[in-house]
Each structure stands twice: as C-alpha cells, then as structure tokens.
Design a protein around this motif. Structure first.
Motif, PDB file in Angstrom:
ATOM      1  N   ALA A 200       0.770  -1.158  -0.089  1.00 36.99           N
ATOM      2  CA  ALA A 200      -0.046   0.058  -0.025  1.00 36.99           C
ATOM      3  C   ALA A 200       0.772   1.322  -0.002  1.00 36.99           C
ATOM      4  CB  ALA A 200      -1.043  -0.008   1.240  1.00 36.99           C
ATOM      5  N   ARG A 201       0.303   2.346  -0.335  1.00 34.36           N
ATOM      6  CA  ARG A 201       0.909   3.649  -0.105  1.00 34.36           C
ATOM      7  C   ARG A 201       0.787   4.258   1.185  1.00 34.36           C
ATOM      8  NH1 ARG A 201       0.750   7.348  -4.245  1.00 34.36           N
ATOM      9  NH2 ARG A 201       1.386   8.886  -2.483  1.00 34.36           N
ATOM     10  N   GLU A 202       1.651   5.121   1.390  1.00 35.51           N
ATOM     11  CA  GLU A 202       1.787   5.544   2.676  1.00 35.51           C
ATOM     12  C   GLU A 202       0.444   6.385   3.269  1.00 35.51           C
ATOM     13  OE1 GLU A 202       2.160   9.031   0.324  1.00 35.51           O
ATOM     14  OE2 GLU A 202       2.878   7.104   0.375  1.00 35.51           O
ATOM     15  N   PRO A 203       0.353   6.547   4.628  1.00 36.57           N
ATOM     16  CA  PRO A 203      -0.847   7.407   5.058  1.00 36.57           C
ATOM     17  C   PRO A 203      -0.918   8.844   4.583  1.00 36.57           C
ATOM     18  CG  PRO A 203       0.130   6.218   6.743  1.00 36.57           C
ATOM     19  CD  PRO A 203       0.952   5.966   5.807  1.00 36.57           C
ATOM     20  N   GLY A 204      -2.052   9.217   4.154  1.00 42.34           N
ATOM     21  CA  GLY A 204      -2.040  10.572   3.507  1.00 42.34           C
ATOM     22  C   GLY A 204      -2.414  10.472   2.077  1.00 42.34           C
ATOM     23  N   SER A 205      -2.199   9.250   1.584  1.00 46.11           N
ATOM     24  CA  SER A 205      -2.200   9.117  -0.175  1.00 46.11           C
ATOM     25  C   SER A 205      -4.035   8.779  -0.461  1.00 46.11           C
ATOM     26  CB  SER A 205      -1.776   7.567  -0.355  1.00 46.11           C
ATOM     27  OG  SER A 205      -2.257   6.989  -1.473  1.00 46.11           O
ATOM     28  N   GLY A 206      -4.274   9.633  -1.419  1.00 44.20           N
ATOM     29  CA  GLY A 206      -5.656   9.470  -1.626  1.00 44.20           C
ATOM     30  C   GLY A 206      -6.060   8.145  -2.132  1.00 44.20           C
ATOM     31  N   THR A 207      -5.277   7.344  -2.623  1.00 43.40           N
ATOM     32  CA  THR A 207      -5.698   6.004  -2.953  1.00 43.40           C
ATOM     33  C   THR A 207      -6.005   5.275  -1.925  1.00 43.40           C
ATOM     34  OG1 THR A 207      -4.506   6.020  -5.267  1.00 43.40           O
ATOM     35  CG2 THR A 207      -5.010   3.683  -4.354  1.00 43.40           C
ATOM     36  N   ARG A 208      -5.131   5.398  -0.919  1.00 43.89           N
ATOM     37  CA  ARG A 208      -5.213   4.606   0.268  1.00 43.89           C
ATOM     38  C   ARG A 208      -6.494   4.870   1.189  1.00 43.89           C
ATOM     39  NH1 ARG A 208      -0.428   2.848   4.835  1.00 43.89           N
ATOM     40  NH2 ARG A 208      -1.943   2.347   6.638  1.00 43.89           N
ATOM     41  N   ASP A 209      -6.710   6.516   1.346  1.00 43.54           N
ATOM     42  CA  ASP A 209      -8.100   6.891   1.848  1.00 43.54           C
ATOM     43  C   ASP A 209      -9.344   6.459   1.081  1.00 43.54           C
ATOM     44  OD1 ASP A 209      -6.257   8.331   3.609  1.00 43.54           O
ATOM     45  OD2 ASP A 209      -6.613  10.106   2.972  1.00 43.54           O
ATOM     46  N   PHE A 210      -9.043   6.349  -0.084  1.00 43.70           N
ATOM     47  CA  PHE A 210     -10.374   6.103  -0.811  1.00 43.70           C
ATOM     48  C   PHE A 210     -10.796   4.629  -0.648  1.00 43.70           C
ATOM     49  CE2 PHE A 210     -12.554   4.167  -4.634  1.00 43.70           C
ATOM     50  CZ  PHE A 210     -13.715   5.186  -4.677  1.00 43.70           C
ATOM     51  N   LEU A 211      -9.644   3.542  -0.511  1.00 40.17           N
ATOM     52  CA  LEU A 211      -9.823   2.246  -0.446  1.00 40.17           C
ATOM     53  C   LEU A 211     -10.377   1.939   1.113  1.00 40.17           C
ATOM     54  CD1 LEU A 211      -9.417  -0.499  -1.808  1.00 40.17           C
ATOM     55  CD2 LEU A 211      -7.066  -0.705  -1.047  1.00 40.17           C
ATOM     56  N   GLU A 212      -9.721   2.649   2.031  1.00 42.71           N
ATOM     57  CA  GLU A 212      -9.989   2.394   3.186  1.00 42.71           C
ATOM     58  C   GLU A 212     -11.704   2.838   3.410  1.00 42.71           C
ATOM     59  OE1 GLU A 212      -7.685   4.803   5.585  1.00 42.71           O
ATOM     60  OE2 GLU A 212      -6.142   3.251   5.993  1.00 42.71           O
ATOM     61  N   ARG A 213     -12.335   4.102   2.739  1.00 42.65           N
ATOM     62  CA  ARG A 213     -13.487   4.038   2.720  1.00 42.65           C
ATOM     63  C   ARG A 213     -14.295   3.262   1.775  1.00 42.65           C
ATOM     64  NH1 ARG A 213     -14.547  10.531   3.232  1.00 42.65           N
ATOM     65  NH2 ARG A 213     -12.880  11.113   4.589  1.00 42.65           N
ATOM     66  N   ALA A 214     -13.859   2.656   0.618  1.00 39.75           N
ATOM     67  CA  ALA A 214     -14.774   1.725   0.040  1.00 39.75           C
ATOM     68  C   ALA A 214     -14.853   0.581   0.663  1.00 39.75           C
ATOM     69  CB  ALA A 214     -13.872   1.657  -1.377  1.00 39.75           C
ATOM     70  N   LEU A 215     -13.850  -0.039   1.379  1.00 38.83           N
ATOM     71  CA  LEU A 215     -13.947  -1.252   2.001  1.00 38.83           C
ATOM     72  C   LEU A 215     -14.329  -1.433   3.439  1.00 38.83           C
ATOM     73  CD1 LEU A 215     -10.802  -2.974   0.530  1.00 38.83           C
ATOM     74  CD2 LEU A 215     -13.064  -3.106  -0.358  1.00 38.83           C
ATOM     75  N   GLY A 216     -14.387  -0.049   4.037  1.00 42.70           N
ATOM     76  CA  GLY A 216     -14.659  -0.045   5.569  1.00 42.70           C
ATOM     77  C   GLY A 216     -13.439  -0.037   6.542  1.00 42.70           C
ATOM     78  N   ALA A 217     -12.702  -0.854   6.245  1.00 44.61           N
ATOM     79  CA  ALA A 217     -11.271  -0.902   6.886  1.00 44.61           C
ATOM     80  C   ALA A 217     -10.294  -1.598   6.203  1.00 44.61           C
ATOM     81  CB  ALA A 217     -11.591  -1.909   8.234  1.00 44.61           C
ATOM     82  N   LEU A 218      -9.170  -1.616   6.474  1.00 43.02           N
ATOM     83  CA  LEU A 218      -8.069  -2.383   5.739  1.00 43.02           C
ATOM     84  C   LEU A 218      -6.918  -3.168   7.075  1.00 43.02           C
ATOM     85  CD1 LEU A 218      -6.743   0.129   3.043  1.00 43.02           C
ATOM     86  CD2 LEU A 218      -8.162  -2.015   2.635  1.00 43.02           C
TER      87      LEU A 218
END
Length: 296
Positions: A200-218
């Motif tokens: 994964a990308r580092e915290p603060g990455s837009g891709t990571r933030d989007f994926l966390e919201r899409a899946l609920g948690a990682l």
C-alpha cells in the motif's frame, strides 16, 4: 497610520502638476482627455480640501501661487512613487500570468497531467509550469499555504476550506503477480480483500484513503511504499496484492507482468478533482488547465 483624505486621491495632484508643466488648464485638459471645466473643478476641490490657494487665475492665464509651487514639488515625488507602484504591480501580474504552480497527487501527476500540460502549452505557449507531485494530503497543504496555484487530488472529497470540481474519473484495480494464488480467480470478495495485508501507499495517500472508505477497513499493510512504481515492482516480485489506479498498470497488464482480479462487493471508481482555496476561483493559466482537464 490611516491615509489622510487630503491625499487619498492623487488625480487632482496629477492635474495640478500637468497645469504647472504645460502652462495652462487647456493643455492639461487635452493631456488627460477631459474638459477644461473638469480640470478647473477638480483643482478647486483640491484647494478647498487643502485650505490653500494653488493657482492664480486671471484673464491672461493661470499660474502657480507660492503654495501651489510647493504642493507641485511634493506632488511630483508622490506621483513618481505611485507610477512606480503601478508598474511594479503590473509586472507582478504579468509574471503571475506567465507562470503556473501545480501540485498533484501521484496518479494524476504521472498518468494524466503530462497530456494536460501539453495541451496547455499549445494554448498558452508562454506559460512556465512547475509541477510538484505529493500524496493528496500534501497537495492539500500546498494549496492551503498558497504554494500551488492549483491542485489535483484523488481522495474521496475535499476539506471544507477548499473548493474544487471533478475533472476526471479513475477506477482502482486489484493487481497480483502472475503466480499469485488469486491470479486465476474470477473475483475476490471485498471482505476478503479488506482482511488481506496489501502492498500500500503511505498514510495521506488519496488512493489509500479512498480504499479504506470503500472497504470499511483495511488490514495492516505488508509494505508501505511512497510511489506507484515501487508498488508495482513489489507486487510483480511477489510481495503481495495491491490496489492501485487502473491508469497506472495498463502497460504491465498488457505485458503480462501483473494480473488484474475483479473485486466483488465494492465500488472502486473514484473522482479526481481540481482544488483551490475557497473563495479564490482559478484564473489565467490555472483556469485554462482546469478546463483542459475537464474536457479530456
């Protein structure tokens, strides 16, 4: 200290200096493109405001009084300073119009902005562009501080103190190495993906933030890397699955070094946005770039 009302308007002083330089109100009126009566009225208003007689008027013409000569001397210095200020501001505006500072998240910077900037150069060939690539959180900070004239981000939304608009859409895809156990699957459930450690990308990455919201948690990532290229190489080397922009993996999928696997139960399409400070809508080259991005 507040500016006195006596000097808040320099136009009457400019007219007075023109009368002194050209020798008559008529010539001063022609110089300024107004009527002689208007020149006379403005100078009389100035005399009233100053409590001084600046001109001696007679059938033979107009000449400065001693007080008028002193005021003209000081007015010339003030007018010279005002012209210098005006020229300086004009130079700043010209410089600003000729340069554009762009901050963009990694996906936008690497896979979309190059084409947009080529189109911008065709429309505004004199514009010098500086592009800085960060994660979405850092792009937002650049825009807030005024370090970027326009930002492009890939997160799920914008903070309340920024305005913006959607300029493109992108879909995140699950990618694995060709020999990964998921490579032959028809799909992976979103719940299974959420519980699997990813590259994964580092915290603060837009891709990571989007994926966390899409899946609920990682699940905690198996690796955190700062660039899309590093993630692709890690996945191809067998470090584990990753979810990244479909724009970023087209070449690797075509070459067979990565495989995409559909994700069941999650919407991974996202909006890419241009961002600017609230109340400061883009103008000049920044506005042109937003229009180019939106139509492409």
């Amino acid at each position: 200290m507040a500016l006195s009302a006596r000097v808040s308007d320099l136009v009457p002083y400019d007219l007075l200096v023109s009368v002194a330089t050209l020798g008559s109100m008529g010539r001063a009126a022609v110089e300024h493109g107004i009527s002689q009566a208007a020149v006379s009225a403005r100078i009389r208003s100035l005399e009233s405001a100053l409590g001084l007689t600046l001109l001696e008027r007679s059938p033979r013409g107009t000449r400065l009084t001693p007080d008028g000569a002193l005021v003209v001397e000081r007015a010339r210095a003030a007018l010279d300073a005002a012209h210098a200020l005006d020229e300086g501001v004009a130079a700043l505006r010209t410089d600003r119009a000729a340069r554009l500072r762009v901050a963009a998240s990694v996906t936008v910077a690497e896979y979309l902005l190059p084409r947009w900037l080529v189109a911008l150069r065709a429309e505004l060939p004199g514009t010098a562009v500086t592009l800085t690539s960060h994660n979405t959180a850092e792009v937002v900070d650049d825009v807030r501080r005024g370090d970027a004239d326009i930002g492009f981000v890939e997160g799920p939304g914008l903070p309340a103190d920024l305005d913006g608009q959607v300029v493109a859409r992108d879909r995140l895809v699950l990618v694995v190495a060709p020999d990964h156990p998921w490579a032959g699957r028809r799909a992976v459930d979103a719940s299974r993906l959420a519980s699997t450690p990813l590259v994964a990308r580092e915290p603060g990455s837009g891709t990571r933030d989007f994926l966390e919201r899409a899946l609920g948690a990682l699940a905690p990532p198996v690796l955190e890397l700062g660039s899309t290229t590093a993630i692709k190489n890690a996945v191809a080397g067998g470090a584990g699955p990753a979810v990244i922009s479909g724009l970023a993996v087209a070449a690797e999928v075509a070459a067979g070094t990565l495989r995409t696997v559909p994700v069941r139960g999650a919407d991974l399409q996202r909006r890419l946005r241009a961002a600017w400070r609230r109340g400061r809508a883009p103008s000049g080259p920044a506005l042109v770039l937003v229009r180019i991005a939106s139509r492409r």
